[in-house]
Design an enzyme around this catalytic site. Structure first.
Site, PDB file in Angstrom:
ATOM      1  N   GLY A 107     132.021  92.147 100.918  1.00 43.69           N
ATOM      2  CA  GLY A 107     132.841  93.130 100.246  1.00 43.69           C
ATOM      3  C   GLY A 107     134.330  92.876 100.251  1.00 43.69           C
ATOM      4  N   GLU A 110     128.053  88.342 104.401  1.00 44.40           N
ATOM      5  CA  GLU A 110     127.493  88.018 103.086  1.00 44.40           C
ATOM      6  C   GLU A 110     128.562  88.093 101.997  1.00 44.40           C
ATOM      7  OE1 GLU A 110     123.366  89.916 104.731  1.00 44.40           O
ATOM      8  OE2 GLU A 110     124.659  91.090 103.414  1.00 44.40           O
ATOM      9  N   PRO A 111     129.559  87.219 102.074  1.00 43.92           N
ATOM     10  CA  PRO A 111     130.578  87.208 101.025  1.00 43.92           C
ATOM     11  C   PRO A 111     130.027  86.644  99.729  1.00 43.92           C
ATOM     12  CG  PRO A 111     130.910  85.355 102.497  1.00 43.92           C
ATOM     13  CD  PRO A 111     129.777  86.173 103.083  1.00 43.92           C
ATOM     14  N   GLY A 112     130.455  87.197  98.628  1.00 41.53           N
ATOM     15  CA  GLY A 112     130.071  86.676  97.318  1.00 41.53           C
ATOM     16  C   GLY A 112     131.285  86.552  96.427  1.00 41.53           C
ATOM     17  N   ARG A 113     131.925  87.698  96.158  1.00 43.05           N
ATOM     18  CA  ARG A 113     133.064  87.728  95.256  1.00 43.05           C
ATOM     19  C   ARG A 113     134.191  86.800  95.729  1.00 43.05           C
ATOM     20  NH1 ARG A 113     134.365  92.118  91.891  1.00 43.05           N
ATOM     21  NH2 ARG A 113     132.942  93.382  93.125  1.00 43.05           N
ATOM     22  N   TYR A 159     133.565  98.658  84.480  1.00 40.69           N
ATOM     23  CA  TYR A 159     134.342  99.145  85.618  1.00 40.69           C
ATOM     24  C   TYR A 159     135.808  99.446  85.288  1.00 40.69           C
ATOM     25  CZ  TYR A 159     130.570  96.737  88.207  1.00 40.69           C
ATOM     26  OH  TYR A 159     129.366  96.304  88.682  1.00 40.69           O
ATOM     27  N   CYS A 191     130.338  94.933  68.148  1.00 36.75           N
ATOM     28  CA  CYS A 191     130.498  96.204  67.419  1.00 36.75           C
ATOM     29  C   CYS A 191     130.417  97.396  68.366  1.00 36.75           C
ATOM     30  CB  CYS A 191     129.458  96.308  66.309  1.00 36.75           C
ATOM     31  SG  CYS A 191     129.709  95.095  65.008  1.00 36.75           S
ATOM     32  N   GLU A 192     131.334  97.465  69.294  1.00 31.10           N
ATOM     33  CA  GLU A 192     131.480  98.558  70.253  1.00 31.10           C
ATOM     34  C   GLU A 192     132.968  98.734  70.520  1.00 31.10           C
ATOM     35  OE1 GLU A 192     129.097 100.350  71.796  1.00 31.10           O
ATOM     36  OE2 GLU A 192     127.263  99.204  71.416  1.00 31.10           O
ATOM     37  N   TYR A 232     130.387  87.839  89.077  1.00 30.45           N
ATOM     38  CA  TYR A 232     129.951  88.965  88.238  1.00 30.45           C
ATOM     39  C   TYR A 232     130.401  88.786  86.785  1.00 30.45           C
ATOM     40  CZ  TYR A 232     129.184  90.732  92.900  1.00 30.45           C
ATOM     41  OH  TYR A 232     128.780  90.845  94.197  1.00 30.45           O
TER      42      TYR A 232
END
Length: 421
Positions: A239, A275-278, A318, A346-347, A375
């Site tokens: 995190g 558990e690092p990811g980012r 986000y 088209c959004e 991500y």
């Protein structure tokens, strides 16, 4: 720190010019730096030096096989949250004894898959899951090593959609009920309690929430040991945030995070898992895209890019911020003007930034989204029948396509017409 720098006015990934990659593979594409991935993994290992530790990469951040194989080769374990991620970790050469299986909704099929293939531990999230795992393991005649994820009711002070440690979140069991849940775990057949798991959220930019959670876990460790449980591992989750905007103050460094871990649990004689990811993958990647049009609107101007929300959904999902830089360096003193930076989907939600100051740009110019290695590609889709974009890995002066852009025929031919059509 990353390895995406301007040289002679042109943005490079390590020793490869971004424009050279764009010429070879077309836009948009993701590009990752081997040197940055390696450096960020080693930062965590160095930060935990002096205590027994395992660094398990949270592969939900970026699960390309080349990235996984690179990290597994450095000695990383893997934190997986699905049967598919487990299969990817095994295929990338990660030893089963270094795979931690997390996630709030593990199916019995996934449990059986990991028990047959081997696993370091299951991070159990609920009593129904714990009972299901007991039955699956007993039916197979094996023992499942488990930690139980406790929810410490700590406000991570991050985005509400990536906070996981408050009482209203779906993750873990309330820490106040941990003693009775561990007691049940000890009675159930096919389970072996090995430790405690906690994870309070993602993109944390201060250490105080970690400290609150880890001190609660330390107290729980002492309590559970007094109850007779052999607590020998503490899975402290991940995190730690990254600097998405160069204008913001930098989040804590892994060295500071490691020092906090040692201060909170270093006297407990446990193996620490993180558990690092980012932080490993985020700043190791760029999204490179081309300007299609510069459009003058009513009261605002638009940069319309060939990348869209299906390629990078974080801003739409986000409200996430990414620095966006021209691939050709802007001269000092160049006047800038505000643009809404948007994609072609088209959004109205297909908007990356509003009123972002940018230098003058024209159709055909390349821009790069910084900090897009986590991500990004893993959350992409083929909405509007837009192909998943290539992923590129750079090492020194070499680059390789590690996921190719599918053709329209390949995409269409995955659909199967029923016999009555």
């Amino acid at each position: 720190m990353d390895h995406f720098l301007y040289r002679n006015g042109h943005l490079h990934a390590e020793d490869v010019a971004i424009a050279e990659i764009a010429e070879a593979v077309g836009t948009p594409f993701y590009v990752y730096s081997t040197a940055t991935l390696e450096r960020h993994y080693r930062l965590f290992k160095d930060a935990l030096e002096g205590i027994d530790n395992t660094v398990c990469y949270a592969m939900k951040a970026n699960s390309n096989q080349a990235v996984l194989t690179l990290l597994a080769g450095l000695g990383a374990g893997m934190d997986v949250v699905s049967g598919g991620e487990y299969a990817r970790a095994i295929a990338a050469g990660c030893p089963p004894e270094k795979i931690v299986f997390s996630g709030v909704g593990k199916t019995r099929a996934e449990m059986e898959m990991a028990l047959r293939g081997g696993v370091r531990q299951f991070n159990v999230e609920s009593e129904p899951e714990m009972r299901a795992l007991s039955q699956v393991a007993s039916d197979l005649g094996v023992t499942a090593p488990i930690t139980i994820r406790v929810n410490p009711d700590v406000d991570a002070r991050t985005h509400e959609k990536i906070a996981t440690g408050k009482s209203e979140n779906k993750f873990g069991i309330p820490i106040a009920r941990a003693v009775e849940v561990y007691a049940e775990a000890a009675r159930l057949p096919g389970l072996e309690v090995v430790g405690i798991d906690v994870h309070i959220g993602s993109q944390l930019v201060e250490l105080e929430p970690f400290e609150q959670a880890y001190r609660k876990v330390a107290d729980l460790t002492r309590t559970l040991r007094a109850e007779g449980h052999d607590i020998r591992r503490l899975d402290l989750g991940g995190g730690l945030g990254i600097p998405y905007a160069r204008s913001n103050s930098a989040p804590p460094l892994p060295t500071e995070y490691g020092a906090l871990i040692k201060a909170c649990v270093g006297d407990l004689d446990v193996e620490v898992e993180i558990e690092p990811g980012r932080l490993i993958a985020g700043n190791a990647g760029l999204l490179v895209t081309q300007v299609i049009y510069v459009k003058e609107g009513e009261g605002r101007d638009f940069l319309i890019l060939d990348a869209a929300m299906n390629d990078l959904i974080r801003p739409a999902m986000y409200g996430a911020y990414h620095d966006i830089d021209p691939v050709v360096e802007t001269s000092p003193g160049t006047d800038q003007r505000p643009y809404d930076i948007v994609g072609p989907v088209c959004e109205s939600g297909d908007t990356f930034a509003r009123a972002r100051d940018m230098p003058p740009l024209a159709a055909g110019d390349l821009v790069a989204f910084r900090s897009a290695g986590a991500y990004g590609a893993v959350m992409a889709s083929e909405y509007n029948t837009r192909p998943l974009i290539p992923e590129i890995l750079v090492k020194d002066d070499q680059f390789a396509v590690i996921r190719a852009r599918p053709t329209f025929d390949e995409m269409i031919n995955r659909d199967i017409l029923p016999k009555w059509l």
